[in-house]
Design an enzyme around this catalytic site. Sequence first.
Site, PDB file in Angstrom:
ATOM      1  N   LEU A 132      10.111 -67.820 -25.917  1.00  0.00           N
ATOM      2  CA  LEU A 132       9.165 -68.438 -26.830  1.00  0.00           C
ATOM      3  C   LEU A 132       9.450 -67.920 -28.231  1.00  0.00           C
ATOM      4  O   LEU A 132       9.871 -66.768 -28.398  1.00  0.00           O
ATOM      5  CB  LEU A 132       7.716 -68.089 -26.456  1.00  0.00           C
ATOM      6  CG  LEU A 132       7.157 -68.654 -25.150  1.00  0.00           C
ATOM      7  CD1 LEU A 132       5.717 -68.174 -24.958  1.00  0.00           C
ATOM      8  CD2 LEU A 132       7.202 -70.179 -25.142  1.00  0.00           C
ATOM      9  N   ASP A 133       9.209 -68.755 -29.243  1.00  0.00           N
ATOM     10  CA  ASP A 133       9.337 -68.292 -30.614  1.00  0.00           C
ATOM     11  C   ASP A 133       8.454 -67.064 -30.815  1.00  0.00           C
ATOM     12  O   ASP A 133       7.369 -66.955 -30.232  1.00  0.00           O
ATOM     13  CB  ASP A 133       8.899 -69.379 -31.600  1.00  0.00           C
ATOM     14  CG  ASP A 133       9.850 -70.568 -31.603  1.00  0.00           C
ATOM     15  OD1 ASP A 133      10.949 -70.454 -31.028  1.00  0.00           O
ATOM     16  OD2 ASP A 133       9.481 -71.605 -32.163  1.00  0.00           O
ATOM     17  N   ARG A 134       8.909 -66.159 -31.658  1.00  0.00           N
ATOM     18  CA  ARG A 134       8.166 -64.918 -31.866  1.00  0.00           C
ATOM     19  C   ARG A 134       6.722 -65.171 -32.296  1.00  0.00           C
ATOM     20  O   ARG A 134       5.789 -64.498 -31.835  1.00  0.00           O
ATOM     21  CB  ARG A 134       8.874 -64.061 -32.922  1.00  0.00           C
ATOM     22  CG  ARG A 134       8.150 -62.773 -33.250  1.00  0.00           C
ATOM     23  CD  ARG A 134       9.038 -61.830 -34.025  1.00  0.00           C
ATOM     24  NE  ARG A 134       9.424 -62.375 -35.309  1.00  0.00           N
ATOM     25  CZ  ARG A 134       8.722 -62.210 -36.436  1.00  0.00           C
ATOM     26  NH1 ARG A 134       7.589 -61.544 -36.406  1.00  0.00           N
ATOM     27  NH2 ARG A 134       9.148 -62.701 -37.579  1.00  0.00           N
TER      28      ARG A 134
END
Length: 498
Positions: free
Chosen positions: A221-223
């Site tokens: 997942l994106d940060r």
Amino acid sequence: MRCPRSCLFRVRAVGARMSGAAGGDKRKEIEEEPGLGLQGNGQPPTKKPRNKKGKSGRYVPPPRKKNPGISFSHQHFRETQYYFENGLRKVFPYYFDFQTYCKGRWVGKTLREVFSSEFRVEPMEYYTQAAEAGRIRLNEEPADLNTVLKNNDFMRNTVHRHEPPVTAQPMEILTQNQEVVVVDKPASIPVHPCGRFRHNTIIFILGKEHGLTELHTIHRLDRLASGVLMFARTLEMSKKMDQQVRERQVQKEYVCRVQGEFPDGEITCEEPILIISYKVGVCRVDPSGKPCRTLFQKLSYNGTSSVVRCFPYTGRTHQIRVHLQYLGHPIVNDPVYNTEAWGPQRGKEGKVDKSNDELLKALVDVHRFKESLDLLDLPEEEHHCTMERGSIENTERSILPLNSQTEGTIDVKSEVAEEQVEKAADDKSVEVTKSTASELEEKPIVVKDTLCGECKLVRKDPSAKDLVMYLHALHYKGLDWEYSSMLPKWAAANWRED
């Protein structure tokens, strides 16, 4: 700033090679050093090299074979500790070793030449002082920067490491059994060590606080995004789930809050996406990009923003965020795809009157002005260089000098503290305030690294709200498994931003 429990000469953290267990998936993660740019996956010789010289002069011990199966362990987790402040999870600064074998292009050059030509994050004065303090070592011996490098030379650089804060939101474990671990990932925390992040990552938090190690990554997942994040606990389960992801047998559902009133009905975007910078992690719609497809469906509208369900049928980098930008409804607080760097239309319909280089520079400039560079996924060395070039005019606003109230402390027991005081006192670059053994049981000792530029600065903390992007992985479903998380508060139909 507050300082770690471990002293300079006690902490020797060996960066692990992340090959699918407790620190990475099949793709190798590389940690770049702030100043030396060294890989954190080299394994040093176990024996002290003999001071032997042959016809060629200086003796270089043979390299040790690397073990690709090494994962993060309690040795790594004990490097430092967390503390919580103002809604943020913070890490005590700590000493860390970046290690590498000599690269081919360095052979025949002196260490000084390598530092000055390739690793200019710090001035040469810093590297000279670090070498004098014994922090730069060659084949486990204190390094002379005038030494000419040879093939198989093993280099180690000890740095005083500071990590950016992340949100203090607890990480909920949704499922934990013999095959998988599934968590509800909080926003702002990266999955793996990368850039300036190591302990403030999902992998390290799971290992340090929940005793969960040897985990295999299934997806990312994106940060700044939150939601369902899955790990396999066995190689068999990892291969099984990974195959389902690759063959697009996994149904993914996200929810986000976007700018403006999103159209009714089902909206499909199939614009190709091109990665224009792997370093910064920026993409744009481009005819030469990779094909992808996302289905969107509006859930609610509160008069200023809409909650939208997202069904990505492909897994391109930042796919949902880029497609929403293209449709003219970027995520409300997206720090990359909803900024003025994209122009007055903010990238709607792919219209950007800038080259890729100009766009990247504009993005960095926007965040430098807002003092929010940590919201960009800059590599560690790029972050330092950018701050060094761009923060001069903003120094008084963004950076304050250390004073007696902001110096770090270490809460340690007397036996450990006495040893640390004794060893740290041998290093002129470390300032230590001594106390008696009885005082140390109640009063922590103060350690400040005078070689560390970060120790001399106090950066303005982001607010916890600034670290949350309104994008959440709500539901993942495979052939024989299914995991869901709760809707975040910002996804409520009547939600209003403060």
